[in-house]
Scaffold this motif. Structure first.
Motif, PDB file in Angstrom:
ATOM      1  N   LYS A 122       0.842  -1.206   0.000  1.00  0.00           N
ATOM      2  CA  LYS A 122       0.000   0.000   0.000  1.00  0.00           C
ATOM      3  C   LYS A 122       0.867   1.241   0.000  1.00  0.00           C
ATOM      4  O   LYS A 122       1.860   1.323   0.707  1.00  0.00           O
ATOM      5  CB  LYS A 122      -0.920  -0.013   1.227  1.00  0.00           C
ATOM      6  CG  LYS A 122      -1.878   1.154   1.269  1.00  0.00           C
ATOM      7  CD  LYS A 122      -2.824   1.033   2.457  1.00  0.00           C
ATOM      8  CE  LYS A 122      -3.762   2.225   2.498  1.00  0.00           C
ATOM      9  NZ  LYS A 122      -4.696   2.128   3.626  1.00  0.00           N
ATOM     10  N   GLN A 123       0.511   2.214  -0.790  1.00  0.00           N
ATOM     11  CA  GLN A 123       1.258   3.463  -0.876  1.00  0.00           C
ATOM     12  C   GLN A 123       0.668   4.491   0.071  1.00  0.00           C
ATOM     13  O   GLN A 123      -0.527   4.531   0.304  1.00  0.00           O
ATOM     14  CB  GLN A 123       1.208   4.014  -2.317  1.00  0.00           C
ATOM     15  CG  GLN A 123       1.845   3.097  -3.330  1.00  0.00           C
ATOM     16  CD  GLN A 123       3.317   2.855  -3.047  1.00  0.00           C
ATOM     17  OE1 GLN A 123       4.060   3.785  -2.761  1.00  0.00           O
ATOM     18  NE2 GLN A 123       3.724   1.602  -3.128  1.00  0.00           N
ATOM     19  N   LEU A 124       1.558   5.354   0.604  1.00  0.00           N
ATOM     20  CA  LEU A 124       1.116   6.417   1.498  1.00  0.00           C
ATOM     21  C   LEU A 124       0.713   7.629   0.667  1.00  0.00           C
ATOM     22  O   LEU A 124       1.343   8.678   0.704  1.00  0.00           O
ATOM     23  CB  LEU A 124       2.244   6.782   2.480  1.00  0.00           C
ATOM     24  CG  LEU A 124       2.616   5.682   3.476  1.00  0.00           C
ATOM     25  CD1 LEU A 124       3.869   6.078   4.236  1.00  0.00           C
ATOM     26  CD2 LEU A 124       1.498   5.420   4.434  1.00  0.00           C
ATOM     27  N   SER A 125      -0.343   7.471  -0.099  1.00  0.00           N
ATOM     28  CA  SER A 125      -0.734   8.547  -1.004  1.00  0.00           C
ATOM     29  C   SER A 125      -1.487   9.642  -0.280  1.00  0.00           C
ATOM     30  O   SER A 125      -1.443  10.802  -0.675  1.00  0.00           O
ATOM     31  CB  SER A 125      -1.598   7.978  -2.138  1.00  0.00           C
ATOM     32  OG  SER A 125      -2.719   7.312  -1.587  1.00  0.00           O
ATOM     33  N   ASP A 126      -2.197   9.289   0.766  1.00  0.00           N
ATOM     34  CA  ASP A 126      -2.964  10.295   1.506  1.00  0.00           C
ATOM     35  C   ASP A 126      -2.006  11.140   2.347  1.00  0.00           C
ATOM     36  O   ASP A 126      -1.198  10.597   3.111  1.00  0.00           O
ATOM     37  CB  ASP A 126      -3.996   9.600   2.396  1.00  0.00           C
ATOM     38  CG  ASP A 126      -4.787  10.590   3.214  1.00  0.00           C
ATOM     39  OD1 ASP A 126      -5.557  11.359   2.627  1.00  0.00           O
ATOM     40  OD2 ASP A 126      -4.606  10.580   4.447  1.00  0.00           O
ATOM     41  N   SER A 127      -2.110  12.461   2.203  1.00  0.00           N
ATOM     42  CA  SER A 127      -1.175  13.342   2.918  1.00  0.00           C
ATOM     43  C   SER A 127      -1.342  13.229   4.424  1.00  0.00           C
ATOM     44  O   SER A 127      -0.371  13.256   5.177  1.00  0.00           O
ATOM     45  CB  SER A 127      -1.382  14.794   2.473  1.00  0.00           C
ATOM     46  OG  SER A 127      -2.708  15.212   2.751  1.00  0.00           O
ATOM     47  N   GLY A 128      -2.605  13.092   4.883  1.00  0.00           N
ATOM     48  CA  GLY A 128      -2.828  12.948   6.317  1.00  0.00           C
ATOM     49  C   GLY A 128      -2.213  11.672   6.847  1.00  0.00           C
ATOM     50  O   GLY A 128      -1.591  11.657   7.915  1.00  0.00           O
ATOM     51  N   LEU A 129      -2.369  10.573   6.078  1.00  0.00           N
ATOM     52  CA  LEU A 129      -1.774   9.307   6.489  1.00  0.00           C
ATOM     53  C   LEU A 129      -0.260   9.399   6.486  1.00  0.00           C
ATOM     54  O   LEU A 129       0.409   8.877   7.400  1.00  0.00           O
ATOM     55  CB  LEU A 129      -2.253   8.199   5.549  1.00  0.00           C
ATOM     56  CG  LEU A 129      -1.799   6.781   5.903  1.00  0.00           C
ATOM     57  CD1 LEU A 129      -2.399   6.346   7.219  1.00  0.00           C
ATOM     58  CD2 LEU A 129      -2.206   5.810   4.793  1.00  0.00           C
ATOM     59  N   ARG A 130       0.314  10.073   5.461  1.00  0.00           N
ATOM     60  CA  ARG A 130       1.766  10.223   5.402  1.00  0.00           C
ATOM     61  C   ARG A 130       2.290  11.046   6.584  1.00  0.00           C
ATOM     62  O   ARG A 130       3.320  10.722   7.174  1.00  0.00           O
ATOM     63  CB  ARG A 130       2.154  10.882   4.078  1.00  0.00           C
ATOM     64  CG  ARG A 130       3.670  10.953   3.856  1.00  0.00           C
ATOM     65  CD  ARG A 130       4.005  11.316   2.417  1.00  0.00           C
ATOM     66  NE  ARG A 130       3.382  12.565   2.005  1.00  0.00           N
ATOM     67  CZ  ARG A 130       2.410  12.662   1.115  1.00  0.00           C
ATOM     68  NH1 ARG A 130       1.925  11.570   0.539  1.00  0.00           N
ATOM     69  NH2 ARG A 130       1.899  13.840   0.777  1.00  0.00           N
ATOM     70  N   ASP A 131       1.579  12.087   6.916  1.00  0.00           N
ATOM     71  CA  ASP A 131       1.998  12.899   8.062  1.00  0.00           C
ATOM     72  C   ASP A 131       1.972  12.092   9.348  1.00  0.00           C
ATOM     73  O   ASP A 131       2.872  12.216  10.194  1.00  0.00           O
ATOM     74  CB  ASP A 131       1.089  14.124   8.201  1.00  0.00           C
ATOM     75  CG  ASP A 131       1.294  15.130   7.070  1.00  0.00           C
ATOM     76  OD1 ASP A 131       2.367  15.056   6.414  1.00  0.00           O
ATOM     77  OD2 ASP A 131       0.401  15.964   6.853  1.00  0.00           O
TER      78      ASP A 131
END
Length: 777
Positions: free
Chosen positions: A7-16
Motif C-alpha cells: 500500500k502506498q502512502l498517497s494520503d497526505s494525512g496518512l503520510r503525516d
C-alpha cells in the motif's frame, strides 16, 4: 498483510501520521546512536594526540565534540520531521568538520578518515526519517567531506582504495540500509493503523465502536478550554427488537446501517459518532445544550423518513451538556437518563437532561423571601412568569378550611394568564421535571405570604421528581428557607409515568423522615390501583372527581360510600375532588369523606377567599342529611314491612305443620319476590326454593353459581342477623346476589323446630332505580 506491504502512502494525512509515528520511534535510536558517535569521535581525537606532527589545537576539536553533544540533546525535543532532518544535517556537517580538524597534519589523512567515511553513512542511513532526508543528508555529507578532505595530496593507490570503499561499499550499503528500514517502518505503520482502525470501528455501520468513542471523548474533554462547550446525544431505535423478530436480522442490520448514514450526513466532521451497542448510538459535539437539541431534532426527523417493512423507523433521543469536572461516563449517563424518559413518555421524541439538583433552591431570590412584601412573587420562565393560584380544601366534619392546593399558572408581563396548553407543553430544552421543581420554589414562596398560619399546603409533584436522588433533602431545605415546616406540606404525587411503585415507596419513607405528609392524587384514574396505594401507604388519598358521580350497575346507587369505607379501613384519609354541585357535597358528607375540594367550595385564585359562605353551605348539607336520614329509613321500612309480615305468617304456618309451598304461597306472589327458601343450621338450603314473580333465568353468565342448593350461606349477614334475633323478621342491607346477579335484599327469620334450628327467608329484587336504600348505604 500482503496488501498492506504494498500500500502506498498517497494520503497526505496518512503520510503525516506515518512521519510523526516514525519520529517517535526514531528519537531513542538516533539519540543512542549519535551519542555513541560522539564518544567514538572523542576516541578519535585521543588517538590523534598519540601521533607526532603539527595538529589543530585540541580546544577546536573538543568544541566540535561539544556541538555534537548539544545536537544529540536537541533530538528528544525535535517536534517535526523537518526539525529532526535539520539536526541530522547539522550533525553530519559538524562531524565532517571535526574529522577534518582532527586529521590535519597527518601523513595520510584519507586513510585516517576512510573508516568514518564508510561507517558514518551506513550507520546514519536507518536514522533518516524519509528518503528525501537520506538523499539530501548523504549528499551534503559527501560534498562537505570532499571539500574539506580531498584537497590534500594523495597517491594513486590511496585514491583507488578510498573510491573503492566509498563507491562500492559505503554508498550502496547505506542506500540498502535506509530503504529497507524505511520500507519496514512503513509496512509496520500501515499494519498498525489497519489493526487500530479495525479495533476502533463497528464492522456493520463503519462508525466508531464504544471503546474508541470513549477514548476519543476523554481526550477531547481533557483538552477542553474553560469556555468550551461539549454535549452528548444518546439515541435508541424504537421497537428495534420487533424488527429483528418479525422480519429477520438482515432487515435489522440494514436499518442500523441506514441510521448510521443519517448520523454521518447530519453531523459535522469534528463530531464523534459511535454505535455504542445494539441499536444505541451516541454523538459528541462541540456545542451547548440548545445546539445539541436542535441537532437531535434534525436527526429524529431524518430517521423518521427511513422505511421499515411495517412503516417507518423512529428513534428516541436523550441530550446532556458537559458540566465542569465530570467524566465522559457521567455525561453519557445523564444523556442515557434523558433517553429513558423519552422512551417512557411515548418514544420518537427528544428529552433534555434534568436540571441541576439545586436549581429550585437558587430560584429563591431575595425578593421572593423579603418580609412584608405584598405582591405575589413571580419567576421568569421562558417569556412569561410563573405564579401560584390556591384552591381551598375543607374538612367536612370541622366545616372549615384546612389546606390549599397550589396550582401553577403562567402570566404575561401585563397579568394576562398563559393558556395551560402553552404552559405545560413539552419542551425538549426543559423537561417537565425542571418545571415541576421550579413550581415548588414559586409555590412555597407564595404560600409563605398568602396562606393562613395553620393550613396545609398541597404541593403537586411528579413521580420522577419524587424519586429523584437527593430531592427530599433539597425540598426540606427550600421549605425551611421560606419559613415553613415540612409538617405543613403535603406532597401530592400526580398520576403520571416516571417512577416505579417500589421507588416511590422507598422515597416516601425519606420524605416522611423530614416530616412531610404524602398524598396520592387522582385515585381512580389512569394507572391508579389499590396495589399502588398499599405499597406507598399515603396519609391522604385524593379521589378523582369522576368517582363522586360513579354509580353501581343496575341500581344506580353511588359507589363512593363503600370506597371511602375501604380506604378508611386501610388507614388513609380521603379527599374528594371536583365537588361542583350541592348534591355532590351532600353525597360527600353522607359518604363520610374527610375533606372536599371543588368549584362549589372555592375556585383556584391568587387571593385567598373568605370561607364563611362555604361554612354555611357545608352546614346546610349536614342538615339535609340529618333530615333525610329519617325519611329514607321510613321509605325503606314501608317497602320491606309487607314482606316481614308475610314471612312471619309463613313461619307460623310452618310451625303448625304446613308444607313449604303452602306456607310461602302468599309471600311468593309479591312483586319483588325472587324466591322463598329454608336453610338448615349450617346454612345449606333444605329442599327446593319457591320462585316468585321477580325470578328470572336470564343471568346466563352466572349459570355455574345460579343454583342456591349447591352453596352454604351461614356466612351471609342475613343468616347471622336472623340467628342473633330468633323469631324476629330482619331485613338485610342490599347485596349483589350470586344466584340472580342483581342487587337484592333478604328478609330472614330463625325458627326452632323440634329437631333443629332453621332460617327461613325471602330474597327480594332491589335493582329498580328509585328504590330507597337504608341510610348510610
Amino acid at each position: 498483510m500482503l496488501s498492506t506491504s504494498t500500500k502506498q502512502l498517497s494520503d497526505s494525512g496518512l503520510r503525516d501520521r506515518f512521519h510523526k509515528r516514525s519520529l517517535e520511534h526514531q528519537r531513542p535510536l538516533s539519540t543512542v546512536t549519535m551519542a555513541f558517535t560522539v564518544v567514538a569521535f572523542l576516541c578519535f581525537v585521543g588517538a590523534r594526540n598519540l601521533v607526532d606532527g603539527p595538529a589543530t589545537p585540541l580546544a577546536y576539536r573538543l568544541a566540535c565534540a561539544l556541538v555534537l553533544a548539544l545536537l544529540v540533546m536537541a533530538i528528544p525535543r525535535a517536534g517535526s520531521s523537518r526539525t529532526f532532518g535539520a539536526i541530522g544535517v547539522a550533525y553530519s556537517l559538524v562531524l565532517v568538520a571535526g574529522l577534518a580538524l582532527n586529521v590535519s597534519g597527518v601523513e595520510q589523512p584519507l586513510l585516517w578518515i576512510l573508516p568514518a567515511m564508510v561507517a558514518i553513512p551506513i550507520c546514519a542511513a536507518p536514522l533518516w526519517l524519509t528518503p528525501t532526508h537520506f538523499l539530501v543528508g548523504s549528499a551534503i555529507f559527501y560534498a562537505a567531506a570532499f571539500a574539506l578532505l580531498f584537497g590534500e595530496p594523495r597517491t594513486h593507490d590511496v585514491d583507488v582504495v578510498v573510491w573503492m570503499w566509498i563507491a562500492a561499499i559505503g554508498i550502496p550499503t547505506s542506500a540498502v540500509f535506509h530503504f529497507s528500514f524505511y520500507r519496514f517502518r512503513r509496512n509496520h505503520f500501515l499494519l498498525e493503523s489497519q489493526l487500530a482502525q479495525l479495533a476502533a470501528t463497528d464492522p456493520l455501520t463503519g462508525l466508531q465502536n464504544r471503546r474508541a468513542f470513549v477514548k476519543q471523548a476523554e481526550r477531547r474533554l481533557d483538552a477542553m478550554t474553560p469556555d468550551a462547550r461539549v454535549s452528548a446525544i444518546f439515541l435508541d431505535i424504537d421497537s428495534f427488537k420487533s424488527l429483528n423478530d418479525h422480519f429477520g436480522h438482515a432487515v435489522g442490520d440494514h436499518a442500523l446501517y441506514q441510521v448510521a448514514q443519517v448520523l454521518m450526513e447530519e453531523t459535522a466532521a469534528d463530531d464523534s459518532v459511535s454505535r455504542i451497542g445494539g441499536e444505541e448510538f451516541a454523538v459528541l459535539l462541540r456545542d451547548g445544550l440548545a445546539g445539541a437539541l436542535a441537532l437531535a431534532e434534525r436527526l429524529r426527523g431524518a430517521i423518521a423518513v427511513i422505511e421499515r417493512p411495517d412503516g417507518h423507523l423512529t428513534a428516541s433521543f436523550g441530550v446532556a451538556e458537559h458540566r465542569s469536572g465530570e467524566s465522559i461516563m457521567v455525561l453519557l449517563d445523564r444523556a442515557d437518563e434523558a433517553l429513558l424518559r423519552a422512551k417512557h413518555s411515548g418514544r420518537n421524541r427528544v428529552c433534555a437532561e434534568r436540571a441541576l439538583p439545586l436549581d429550585a433552591l437558587k430560584m429563591l431570590s431575595a425578593d421572593m423571601l423579603a418580609e412584608g412584601e405584598t405582591v405575589a412573587p413571580r419567576h421568569l420562565w421562558d417569556d412569561y412568569y410563573l405564579t401560584s393560584h390556591f384552591q381551598p380544601l375543607y374538612s367536612l366534619s370541622h366545616q372549615k378550611q384546612v389546606g390549599f392546593e397550589a396550582l401553577l399558572r403562567g402570566e404575561q408581563s401585563d397579568g394576562t394568564l398563559v393558556p395551560p396548553v402553552v404552559l405545560f407543553a413539552p419542551k425538549p430544552s426543559s423537561d417537565e421535571g425542571a418545571l415541576d421543581r421550579a413550581s415548588h420554589a414559586v409555590h412555597l414562596a407564595n404560600a409563605r405570604k398568602s396562606l393562613p398560619g395553620d393550613a396545609w399546603l398541597f404541593l403537586n409533584i411528579l413521580p420522577a421528581t419524587f424519586i429523584a436522588e437527593g430531592y427530599a433533602d433539597q425540598l426540606a431545605m427550600i421549605v425551611r428557607a421560606v419559613g415553613l415546616e415540612p409538617e405543613r406540606v403535603i406532597l401530592e404525587i400526580l398520576e403520571s409515568h416516571g417512577g416505579s411503585v417500589d421507588d416511590m415507596s422507598r422515597a416516601a419513607a425519606v420524605y416522611r423522615a423530614h416530616g412531610f405528609l404524602i398524598a396520592v392524587d387522582d385515585f381512580g384514574a389512569g394507572q391508579s390501583n389499590l396495589d399502588r396505594l398499599f405499597r406507598i401507604r399515603p396519609d391522604i388519598v385524593k379521589l378523582d372527581g369522576e368517582l363522586i358521580r360513579a354509580t353501581s350497575h343496575g341500581s344506580g346507587q353511588p359507589i363512593l360510600p363503600k370506597l371511602v369505607s375501604l380506604l378508611h379501613q386501610a388507614g388513609m384519609l380521603v379527599v374528594v375532588e371536583g365537588v361542583e354541585t350541592t348534591e355532590e357535597l351532600i353525597l360527600a358528607v353522607e359518604s363520610n369523606v374527610d375533606f372536599a375540594q371543588g368549584y362549589l367550595l372555592g375556585r383556584p385564585a391568587a387571593e385567598i377567599a373568605r370561607p364563611e359562605s362555604v361554612h354555611r353551605r357545608i352546614d346546610d348539607a349536614f342538615d339535609v342529611i340529618a333530615q333525610g336520614r329519617a325519611h329514607q329509613y321510613a321509605l325503606f321500612e314501608s317497602e320491606v314491612e309487607p314482606y316481614r309480615s308475610a314471612l312471619s305468617r309463613a313461619a307460623d304456618d310452618l310451625l303448625a305443620g304446613a308444607l313449604m309451598d303452602q306456607a310461602f304461597a302468599v309471600l311468593a306472589t309479591f312483586d319483588r319476590c325472587i324466591s322463598c327458601f329454608i336453610l338448615d343450621d349450617s346454612g345449606r338450603q333444605i329442599g327446593h326454593e319457591l320462585r316468585g314473580p321477580a325470578w328470572s333465568s336470564e343471568a346466563a353468565s352466572l349459570h355455574p353459581v345460579a343454583n342456591p342448593r349447591d352453596a352454604r350461606w351461614d356466612h351471609r349477614p342475613y343468616f347471622r342477623n336472623a340467628v342473633l334475633l330468633p323469631g324476629v323478621a330482619v331485613a338485610s342491607n342490599p347485596y349483589l346476589s350470586l344466584a340472580s346477579g342483581r342487587p337484592c335484599i333478604a328478609v330472614t327469620l330463625a325458627l326452632q323446630f323440634a329437631a333443629e334450628r332453621s332460617v327461613i327467608g325471602v330474597e327480594m329484587d332491589w335493582s329498580a332505580v328509585g328504590l330507597p336504600w337504608p341510610a348510610g348505604e
